[in-house]
Structures are given as C-alpha cells and as structure tokens.
Design a protein around this motif. Structure first.
Motif, PDB file in Angstrom:
ATOM      1  N   VAL A 165       3.720  58.594   5.219  1.00 54.77           N
ATOM      2  CA  VAL A 165       4.628  58.045   6.215  1.00 54.77           C
ATOM      3  C   VAL A 165       6.011  57.961   5.580  1.00 54.77           C
ATOM      4  O   VAL A 165       6.152  57.684   4.387  1.00 54.77           O
ATOM      5  N   GLU A 166       7.036  58.252   6.356  1.00 50.84           N
ATOM      6  CA  GLU A 166       8.402  58.238   5.839  1.00 50.84           C
ATOM      7  C   GLU A 166       9.036  56.882   6.102  1.00 50.84           C
ATOM      8  O   GLU A 166       9.074  56.410   7.246  1.00 50.84           O
ATOM      9  N   GLN A 167       9.518  56.258   5.051  1.00 50.37           N
ATOM     10  CA  GLN A 167      10.206  54.984   5.198  1.00 50.37           C
ATOM     11  C   GLN A 167      11.639  55.227   5.673  1.00 50.37           C
ATOM     12  O   GLN A 167      12.259  56.231   5.317  1.00 50.37           O
ATOM     13  N   PRO A 168      12.187  54.311   6.478  1.00 51.08           N
ATOM     14  CA  PRO A 168      13.577  54.462   6.942  1.00 51.08           C
ATOM     15  C   PRO A 168      14.541  54.542   5.766  1.00 51.08           C
ATOM     16  O   PRO A 168      14.321  53.915   4.723  1.00 51.08           O
ATOM     17  N   ALA A 169      15.613  55.293   5.930  1.00 46.59           N
ATOM     18  CA  ALA A 169      16.602  55.461   4.870  1.00 46.59           C
ATOM     19  C   ALA A 169      17.188  54.119   4.452  1.00 46.59           C
ATOM     20  O   ALA A 169      17.443  53.879   3.271  1.00 46.59           O
ATOM     21  N   GLU A 170      17.395  53.213   5.419  1.00 47.64           N
ATOM     22  CA  GLU A 170      17.972  51.909   5.079  1.00 47.64           C
ATOM     23  C   GLU A 170      17.012  51.069   4.244  1.00 47.64           C
ATOM     24  O   GLU A 170      17.448  50.251   3.425  1.00 47.64           O
ATOM     25  N   THR A 171      15.713  51.286   4.429  1.00 53.04           N
ATOM     26  CA  THR A 171      14.714  50.577   3.618  1.00 53.04           C
ATOM     27  C   THR A 171      14.784  51.042   2.174  1.00 53.04           C
ATOM     28  O   THR A 171      14.809  50.230   1.243  1.00 53.04           O
ATOM     29  N   LEU A 172      14.803  52.338   1.979  1.00 49.58           N
ATOM     30  CA  LEU A 172      14.883  52.886   0.628  1.00 49.58           C
ATOM     31  C   LEU A 172      16.186  52.468  -0.049  1.00 49.58           C
ATOM     32  O   LEU A 172      16.196  52.158  -1.248  1.00 49.58           O
ATOM     33  N   ALA A 173      17.275  52.416   0.715  1.00 50.56           N
ATOM     34  CA  ALA A 173      18.557  52.000   0.157  1.00 50.56           C
ATOM     35  C   ALA A 173      18.526  50.529  -0.247  1.00 50.56           C
ATOM     36  O   ALA A 173      19.082  50.141  -1.287  1.00 50.56           O
ATOM     37  N   ALA A 174      17.864  49.685   0.549  1.00 55.05           N
ATOM     38  CA  ALA A 174      17.780  48.260   0.246  1.00 55.05           C
ATOM     39  C   ALA A 174      16.970  48.015  -1.020  1.00 55.05           C
ATOM     40  O   ALA A 174      17.328  47.166  -1.848  1.00 55.05           O
ATOM     41  N   TRP A 208       7.133  39.135   2.732  1.00 53.22           N
ATOM     42  CA  TRP A 208       8.196  38.618   1.863  1.00 53.22           C
ATOM     43  C   TRP A 208       9.220  39.707   1.569  1.00 53.22           C
ATOM     44  O   TRP A 208      10.432  39.456   1.593  1.00 53.22           O
ATOM     45  N   ALA A 209       8.746  40.903   1.295  1.00 52.07           N
ATOM     46  CA  ALA A 209       9.647  42.012   0.969  1.00 52.07           C
ATOM     47  C   ALA A 209      10.550  42.332   2.148  1.00 52.07           C
ATOM     48  O   ALA A 209      11.761  42.554   1.975  1.00 52.07           O
ATOM     49  N   GLU A 210       9.988  42.360   3.350  1.00 50.70           N
ATOM     50  CA  GLU A 210      10.802  42.648   4.530  1.00 50.70           C
ATOM     51  C   GLU A 210      11.880  41.586   4.718  1.00 50.70           C
ATOM     52  O   GLU A 210      13.042  41.898   5.000  1.00 50.70           O
ATOM     53  N   GLU A 211      11.504  40.320   4.548  1.00 46.26           N
ATOM     54  CA  GLU A 211      12.466  39.231   4.724  1.00 46.26           C
ATOM     55  C   GLU A 211      13.539  39.272   3.639  1.00 46.26           C
ATOM     56  O   GLU A 211      14.731  39.096   3.911  1.00 46.26           O
ATOM     57  N   THR A 212      13.118  39.512   2.400  1.00 46.26           N
ATOM     58  CA  THR A 212      14.054  39.517   1.272  1.00 46.26           C
ATOM     59  C   THR A 212      14.997  40.710   1.327  1.00 46.26           C
ATOM     60  O   THR A 212      16.200  40.576   1.060  1.00 46.26           O
ATOM     61  N   LEU A 213      14.462  41.865   1.665  1.00 46.35           N
ATOM     62  CA  LEU A 213      15.276  43.080   1.707  1.00 46.35           C
ATOM     63  C   LEU A 213      16.059  43.209   3.006  1.00 46.35           C
ATOM     64  O   LEU A 213      17.022  43.970   3.080  1.00 46.35           O
ATOM     65  N   GLY A 214      15.618  42.484   4.023  1.00 47.33           N
ATOM     66  CA  GLY A 214      16.288  42.553   5.321  1.00 47.33           C
ATOM     67  C   GLY A 214      16.095  43.880   6.018  1.00 47.33           C
ATOM     68  O   GLY A 214      16.995  44.370   6.713  1.00 47.33           O
ATOM     69  N   THR A 215      14.925  44.471   5.858  1.00 54.15           N
ATOM     70  CA  THR A 215      14.673  45.772   6.455  1.00 54.15           C
ATOM     71  C   THR A 215      13.189  45.915   6.777  1.00 54.15           C
ATOM     72  O   THR A 215      12.359  45.118   6.345  1.00 54.15           O
ATOM     73  N   ARG A 216      12.849  46.932   7.531  1.00 55.93           N
ATOM     74  CA  ARG A 216      11.471  47.146   7.980  1.00 55.93           C
ATOM     75  C   ARG A 216      10.764  48.137   7.064  1.00 55.93           C
ATOM     76  O   ARG A 216      11.323  49.160   6.680  1.00 55.93           O
ATOM     77  N   LEU A 217       9.516  47.798   6.698  1.00 56.74           N
ATOM     78  CA  LEU A 217       8.680  48.688   5.898  1.00 56.74           C
ATOM     79  C   LEU A 217       7.554  49.207   6.780  1.00 56.74           C
ATOM     80  O   LEU A 217       6.770  48.435   7.342  1.00 56.74           O
ATOM     81  N   VAL A 218       7.491  50.514   6.929  1.00 58.63           N
ATOM     82  CA  VAL A 218       6.514  51.140   7.821  1.00 58.63           C
ATOM     83  C   VAL A 218       5.147  51.161   7.165  1.00 58.63           C
ATOM     84  O   VAL A 218       5.008  51.553   5.999  1.00 58.63           O
ATOM     85  N   LEU A 219       4.129  50.738   7.915  1.00 65.31           N
ATOM     86  CA  LEU A 219       2.750  50.783   7.435  1.00 65.31           C
ATOM     87  C   LEU A 219       2.076  52.054   7.930  1.00 65.31           C
ATOM     88  O   LEU A 219       2.372  52.556   9.008  1.00 65.31           O
ATOM     89  N   ALA A 220       1.134  52.561   7.132  1.00 64.78           N
ATOM     90  CA  ALA A 220       0.352  53.732   7.515  1.00 64.78           C
ATOM     91  C   ALA A 220      -1.117  53.426   7.296  1.00 64.78           C
ATOM     92  O   ALA A 220      -1.477  52.598   6.461  1.00 64.78           O
ATOM     93  N   GLN A 221      -1.970  54.083   8.048  1.00 64.80           N
ATOM     94  CA  GLN A 221      -3.413  53.963   7.861  1.00 64.80           C
ATOM     95  C   GLN A 221      -3.954  55.286   7.356  1.00 64.80           C
ATOM     96  O   GLN A 221      -3.555  56.352   7.814  1.00 64.80           O
ATOM     97  N   GLY A 222      -4.862  55.195   6.388  1.00 60.10           N
ATOM     98  CA  GLY A 222      -5.420  56.410   5.821  1.00 60.10           C
ATOM     99  C   GLY A 222      -4.503  56.986   4.750  1.00 60.10           C
ATOM    100  O   GLY A 222      -3.695  56.281   4.165  1.00 60.10           O
ATOM    101  N   VAL A 223      -4.635  58.293   4.529  1.00 56.61           N
ATOM    102  CA  VAL A 223      -3.900  58.928   3.432  1.00 56.61           C
ATOM    103  C   VAL A 223      -2.716  59.757   3.913  1.00 56.61           C
ATOM    104  O   VAL A 223      -1.976  60.320   3.096  1.00 56.61           O
ATOM    105  N   MET A 224      -2.511  59.846   5.212  1.00 53.27           N
ATOM    106  CA  MET A 224      -1.394  60.634   5.724  1.00 53.27           C
ATOM    107  C   MET A 224      -0.084  59.970   5.338  1.00 53.27           C
ATOM    108  O   MET A 224       0.097  58.765   5.526  1.00 53.27           O
TER     109      MET A 224
END
Length: 254
Positions: free
Chosen positions: A159-168, A141-157
C-alpha cells in the motif's frame, strides 16, 4: 553420536571457525569514566577509548558513558565487539552519522512506506484482534503526533502511504541528534517499524512492549507450530542489540 560430536566433526564448521579473525586479548585492567571538556570519556587504564576512526569516544551524559564502560568491563579474556552493542551504537553516533545525518535519517524514515504496523492480517480473527490490540494504540499515537494519516493494508499487497505522511515521518526523524539517530536506526531495522521506534524514543511505549509488538506475527506462528531453536537464538541475539539501542534512547531522553 551427540549433537556436539556432529558439530565438532563438521568440516564446514571447522573451516568457518578458521576463517574467523582471532579476537584481541583484553589488554587492560581498569575501566573508568572521566568528565572532560569534550564530554564524558571512557578510560582503559587511563587511556581514552577511541572510535574505529580514532575519534575520542566522548558522550554527553555520565550515565551513558558508564553504560558503555560496563561493556568494556564485561570483556574477560578477549574483547568481542559482537556483544558490545552499546559501544557500536555510540561509535556510529560519534563517527558515522554526523557526516551523513540527513541520509541516515531518510533511510530510517523510509520504513514508513512499508511499516510493520500498517500491514494487518486478514485472518484468523484472533490474530487480527491481537494486532489491533497491540499495534492500534501506537498507530493512533503516530497519527496524532505526526498530524497525518497512515494507510492500513490487509495481507501482503503493498500500500502506498500519502506523500505528506512520508514527509512528516522524515521531518520527525531528522530532528534527532546523531547519537539518538544511531540508536533509532538500530531499533527501526530490528523491529521493521519506524513508528515503533518513534514511540519508544518518545516514551509512549517501553522497550519490553516494543519488542513484543515487533514479534506479534512470529509469536502467533510459534503458538501454532512451536518454536524453532535456531530462530530463537537469533532472536535473542537481536534482542540484546535492541535493548542496548533502547537504553541509549532512554538515557538521552531522560
């Protein structure tokens, strides 16, 4: 010796209790709500409730003012601000947030960089499935509503979200009013997820499911190892605050 005896004889506990400021006694009999030009105000024996900074506690909705009034009615012998979560939230929304709206919004939006829903377990399989089942729809829902991609990570390492995601996310959060933002800030900090907070505010997920989603990992560990009594007491305290914030959002969006 009982647990209560041990606690009563604990010198550290006694010292902490002595250091706590005495709560003010309840000084009023009647609590009411009145519609005025500035909004719906809460009255204590006819006197207007003020924020800590002496601003009038005026709210845009009678229902919200009544909910705050109920907290004042619930005080018996003393006034305990620690259990008056809705009053604290609206005080913040009236007094603190307006002067720093963008700053508060950016603090909330920054949770997108480490959002709970983007960090998935790499095992065991049942936990992986549970996270996908509960978090997946909100993430989609968040990806569709924000119109941007949210990167998933596994474990505790990290992950950097795209700048356009953070801006949205930042743009979405900045659109909230000061009262809404005060409640959104509370939900985000208590759940560790701005995505859950945004979904709750939009009515995509209700308060009960939001709180459960924020504790998938904790509940999983409790199923394996049992519940810790102190941790559960802390969780109940936080849940009361969360539910107050969720109610503020629900009333303002109705």
């Amino acid at each position: 010796m009982t647990r209560q005896d041990v606690e009563n004889s604990d010198p550290m506990r006694k010292a902490q209790e002595l250091m706590r400021p005495a709560l003010p006694k309840r000084f009023y009999k009647d609590v009411s709500v009145e519609a005025r030009e500035e909004g719906h105000v809460v009255l204590l024996d006819g006197r207007t409730v003020k924020t800590p900074g002496k601003l009038t506690l005026a709210l845009p909705l009678a229902e919200l003012a009544e909910a705050v009034a109920e907290e004042w009615r619930a005080q018996v012998e003393v006034i305990d601000p620690g259990v008056m979560h809705m009053t604290r939230i609206v005080n913040s929304g009236i007094e603190a947030v307006p002067a720093k709206h963008q700053e508060v919004a950016d603090v909330v939006a920054a949770y997108a960089g480490t959002d709970l829903l983007c960090y998935r377990a790499d095992g065991p399989e049942r936990l992986v499935e549970r996270q996908a089942e509960i978090w997946g729809p909100v993430h989609a829902w968040a990806e569709e509503t924000l119109g941007t991609r949210l990167v998933l990570a596994q474990g505790v390492m990290p992950v950097e979200q795209p700048a356009e995601t953070l801006a949205a996310v930042r743009e979405a959060v900045r659109r909230f009013t000061s009262l809404e933002l005060a409640a959104l800030h509370t939900v985000t900090t208590l759940t560790g997820s701005v995505l859950l907070a945004l979904a709750l505010a939009a009515g995509e997920i209700d308060a009960e499911r939001t709180w459960a989603a924020a504790h998938v990992d904790e509940d999983w560990n409790a199923e394996l190892w049992g519940q810790d009594a102190e941790a559960m007491r802390l969780r109940e305290t936080k849940q009361a605050e969360f539910e107050a914030a969720a109610k503020v959002l629900a009333l303002l969006s109705a």
